[in-house]
Scaffold this active site. Structure first.
Site, PDB file in Angstrom:
ATOM      1  N   ASP A 133      -2.805   4.767  -2.333  1.00  0.00           N
ATOM      2  CA  ASP A 133      -3.754   5.455  -1.467  1.00  0.00           C
ATOM      3  C   ASP A 133      -4.109   6.852  -2.004  1.00  0.00           C
ATOM      4  OD1 ASP A 133      -5.017   5.282   1.254  1.00  0.00           O
ATOM      5  OD2 ASP A 133      -3.832   7.099   1.574  1.00  0.00           O
ATOM      6  N   HIS A 138     -11.105  -2.070   4.049  1.00  0.00           N
ATOM      7  CA  HIS A 138     -10.914  -1.708   5.459  1.00  0.00           C
ATOM      8  C   HIS A 138     -11.601  -0.397   5.829  1.00  0.00           C
ATOM      9  CE1 HIS A 138      -8.102   0.525   3.111  1.00  0.00           C
ATOM     10  NE2 HIS A 138      -7.848   1.314   4.129  1.00  0.00           N
ATOM     11  N   ASP A 139     -12.201   0.289   4.861  1.00  0.00           N
ATOM     12  CA  ASP A 139     -12.899   1.557   5.132  1.00  0.00           C
ATOM     13  C   ASP A 139     -14.414   1.423   5.039  1.00  0.00           C
ATOM     14  OD1 ASP A 139     -10.467   2.959   5.349  1.00  0.00           O
ATOM     15  OD2 ASP A 139     -10.422   3.414   3.198  1.00  0.00           O
ATOM     16  N   GLU A 195      -6.498   4.120  -5.536  1.00  0.00           N
ATOM     17  CA  GLU A 195      -7.715   4.465  -4.806  1.00  0.00           C
ATOM     18  C   GLU A 195      -8.106   5.881  -5.227  1.00  0.00           C
ATOM     19  OE1 GLU A 195      -9.556   5.047  -0.335  1.00  0.00           O
ATOM     20  OE2 GLU A 195      -7.612   5.857  -0.874  1.00  0.00           O
ATOM     21  N   ASP A 200       0.860  -1.185   0.000  1.00  0.00           N
ATOM     22  CA  ASP A 200       0.000   0.000   0.000  1.00  0.00           C
ATOM     23  C   ASP A 200       0.896   1.235   0.000  1.00  0.00           C
ATOM     24  OD1 ASP A 200      -2.272   1.662   0.390  1.00  0.00           O
ATOM     25  OD2 ASP A 200      -3.222   0.096   1.599  1.00  0.00           O
TER      26      ASP A 200
HETATM   27  C1  GLC Z   1      -7.484   6.007   2.269  1.00  0.00           C
HETATM   28  C2  GLC Z   1      -7.369   4.809   3.167  1.00  0.00           C
HETATM   29  C3  GLC Z   1      -7.900   5.168   4.520  1.00  0.00           C
HETATM   30  C4  GLC Z   1      -7.069   6.301   5.067  1.00  0.00           C
HETATM   31  C5  GLC Z   1      -6.988   7.471   4.086  1.00  0.00           C
HETATM   32  C6  GLC Z   1      -5.869   8.401   4.448  1.00  0.00           C
HETATM   33  O1  GLC Z   1      -8.800   6.369   2.042  1.00  0.00           O
HETATM   34  O2  GLC Z   1      -8.029   3.705   2.607  1.00  0.00           O
HETATM   35  O3  GLC Z   1      -7.910   4.082   5.398  1.00  0.00           O
HETATM   36  O4  GLC Z   1      -7.608   6.759   6.275  1.00  0.00           O
HETATM   37  O5  GLC Z   1      -6.734   7.065   2.772  1.00  0.00           O
HETATM   38  O6  GLC Z   1      -4.625   7.816   4.180  1.00  0.00           O
END
Ligand code: GLC
Ligand code: CA
Length: 566
Positions: free
Chosen positions: A199, A327-328, A255, A98
């Site tokens: 991310d 995980h979110d 993401e 990640d």
């Molecule tokens: C992404 C991650 C999340 C995190 C955010 C800041 O959305 O999936 O878990 O809090 O980025 O890094």
């Protein structure tokens, strides 16, 4: 369309803190993951995506990195990582890391330097601005609440943090930052990792004018997501691709919130040479009213419209990622399924509905055994920084009803996904011999890997069959996609086609028994049930009643002329 290994792979996402504790300190770790490789291999997945494992003060559970080339102490050592990578590779499993480079931790050496003085060599690694009339430089808000700007007395200026104030945004407009990121990526690829999940990667290029944004009713700040897809994001991704990524046979997935299929094409179309795939969020807000912090009714027609548009629009150029969970996000069986009476049927149905579409499936740990949301009782049970910040703002400051707030979090909090993996029915679900960092879902005695291993009708065995089925049928991997019965609020049905080979997928999203009828223009012969979640005793595939949450997939061949896509 080009065929490649990552289009044919199934990814399994691991949240290391909650997967398996190897040393009994209550937190999952790398040795824990290594101990479960046999299980993952048995399941049939190809790629493991590990959420951040790097050194971090853990303000946001590792999404705040203080050293990109070191392993987080709780998770183990670099030797543990090397061993995990070697063991995974020996089994034919790949590892995806990640990459969190929109921001670092405020404890990263770059930021420690940067904040020292206005002329420090690392000053421009981050985004510093003067205040405006004694206030923040603009009205952007952090994703976790409050302003996105933090005043730093040492130099009397503000720095930008789209997430917590311990996650200062890196300044990608500075070529030295981009060079550092490239070096980090190269360093891990040379170690042998097989790719990256990136991310919030479409947040890296900010509008240099830093304009104020619109503020929603009842809010104090503009949503920082207005900075997504900024002016130079494609330039930066291409540079990373050209200088580093293109030199390795790896996979990448970005993401990217705030992305529609039209925007997505510029990130993932093959000739763009940026990313292989991305995660959009269009199907994740269907049942959620973010503004009012409330649930809203879910409409199947909306879900179908969204997923089908992605299937069609990233059709032959570009590639989709398929996910229900991460995980979110809350657990899908509690969300779009039924985690009570039809728990098992609906979990299987949801998997069938999504993973027979075109794209790379991402299974999130515990999804394969139908893990559910967790009804935490008090705010003290929560660990997620997002929930804790929102509690301060909504309940403590604005006086919102605490029970109402908790009800919302029971549906949507990220901690729903972060409770420990349920391995067996022993203490702490076999996750840890110590005290877990977050409570275990009490339903672990009923829902766990060990029980489902021995039951061939379990959700776990079904996932395994589904993964195998994908690999054995080209039509699932590369066939076209067409939605049928678009107006039904009960049935999600679609057709995949590859030359003469057809696949019909029919899923009932309700506890009712609707009738399915195949549209007449589809001419076929020899329908054969490929997979389903109930026993089917013959009958035509063109017309049948569905049982609660039933799903069926039929293989067939088109007759006469080859089925044409509209
Ligand atoms: C992404 C991650 C999340 C995190 C955010 C800041 O959305 O999936 O878990 O809090 O980025 O890094
Ligand atoms: Ca541990």
């Amino acid at each position: 369309m080009k065929k490649t290994w990552w289009k044919e792979s199934v990814v399994y996402q691991i949240y290391p803190r909650s997967f398996k504790d190897g040393n009994g300190d209550g937190s999952g770790d790398l040795r824990g993951i290594a101990a479960k490789l046999d299980y993952l291999q048995w399941l049939g997945v190809d790629v493991l995506w590990l959420c951040p494992i790097f050194q971090s003060p853990n303000d946001d559970n590792g999404y705040d990195i203080s050293d990109y080339r070191a392993i987080m102490a709780e998770f183990g050592t670099m030797a543990d990582f090397d061993e995990l990578l070697a063991q995974a590779h020996r089994r034919g499993l790949k590892i995806l890391l990640d990459l969190v480079v929109n921001h670092s931790s405020d404890e990263h050496a770059w930021f420690v330097e940067s904040r020292k003085s206005r002329d420090n060599p690392y000053r421009d690694f981050y985004i510093w601005k003067e205040g405006k009339n004694g206030q923040e430089p603009n009205n952007w808000g952090s994703a976790f609440g409050g302003s996105a700007w933090q005043y730093d007395p040492a130099t009397a200026m503000y720095y930008l943090h789209c997430f917590s104030k311990k996650q200062p945004d890196l300044n990608w407009d500075n070529p030295a930052v981009r060079r550092e990121v490239q070096d980090i990526v190269r360093w891990w690829l040379d170690k042998g990792v097989d790719g990256f999940r990136m991310d919030v990667i479409n947040l890296i290029s900010k509008d240099p004018r830093f304009p104020d944004g619109p503020v929603a009713p009842g809010k104090l700040y503009a949503d920082c997501s207005l900075a997504l897809n900024g002016p130079r994001v494609h330039e930066y991704l291409r540079e990373l691709h050209q200088n580093v990524l293109s030199k390795y046979d790896i996979m990448t997935v970005g993401e990217t919130g705030g992305v529609t299929p039209a925007i997505a094409r510029d990130y993932v179309a093959e000739n763009r040479a940026e990313l292989n795939m991305l995660f959009h969020f269009e199907h994740m807000d269907l049942d959620k009213d973010r503004e009012r912090l409330a649930q809203k009714p879910f409409r199947l027609t909306e879900l179908k419209r969204i997923l089908s548009t992605w299937q069609k629009d990233l059709g032959d150029d570009g590639w989709n990622s398929l996910y229900w969970n991460n995980h979110d996000q809350p657990r899908v069986v509690s969300r779009f399924g039924n985690d009570q009476e039809y728990w098992e049927k609906s979990a299987k149905m949801l998997a069938t509905c999504l993973y027979l579409q075109r794209g790379t499936p991402y299974i999130y740990q515990g999804e394969e055994i139908g893990m559910t949301n967790m009804a935490f009782e008090t705010i003290a049970d929560y660990r997620d920084i997002g929930v804790l910040h929102a509690y301060q703002e909504e309940v403590v400051q604005k006086g919102r009803d605490c029970q109402e707030f908790l009800r919302y979090q029971r549906h949507f909090s990220r901690d729903n996904a972060r409770t420990p993996m349920q391995w067996d029915d022993s203490a702490n679900a076999g996750f840890s011999g110590g005290t877990p960092w977050i409570k275990v879902n009490p339903n672990y005695r009923r829902i766990n890997v060990s029980a489902q291993m021995t039951d061939r009708e379990s959700i776990l065995h079904y996932y395994r069959r589904l993964i195998k089925t994908r690999k054995e049928n080209e039509v699932i991997l590369y066939g076209s996609y067409d939605l049928i019965l678009a107006d039904s609020e009960e049935i999600y049905a679609y057709i995949r086609a590859l030359d003469k080979q057809g696949l019909l997928v029919v899923c009932n999203f309700t506890a009712q028994t609707p009738l399915f009828e195949l549209p007449e223009h589809i001419r076929y012969s020899a329908g054969q049930l490929l997979i389903g979640n109930y026993t089917v005793t013959d009958g035509p595939m063109a017309r049948f009643s569905l049982r609660p949450y039933e799903c069926r997939a039929y293989l067939f061949s088109f007759t006469e002329e080859i089925y044409r896509l509209k």
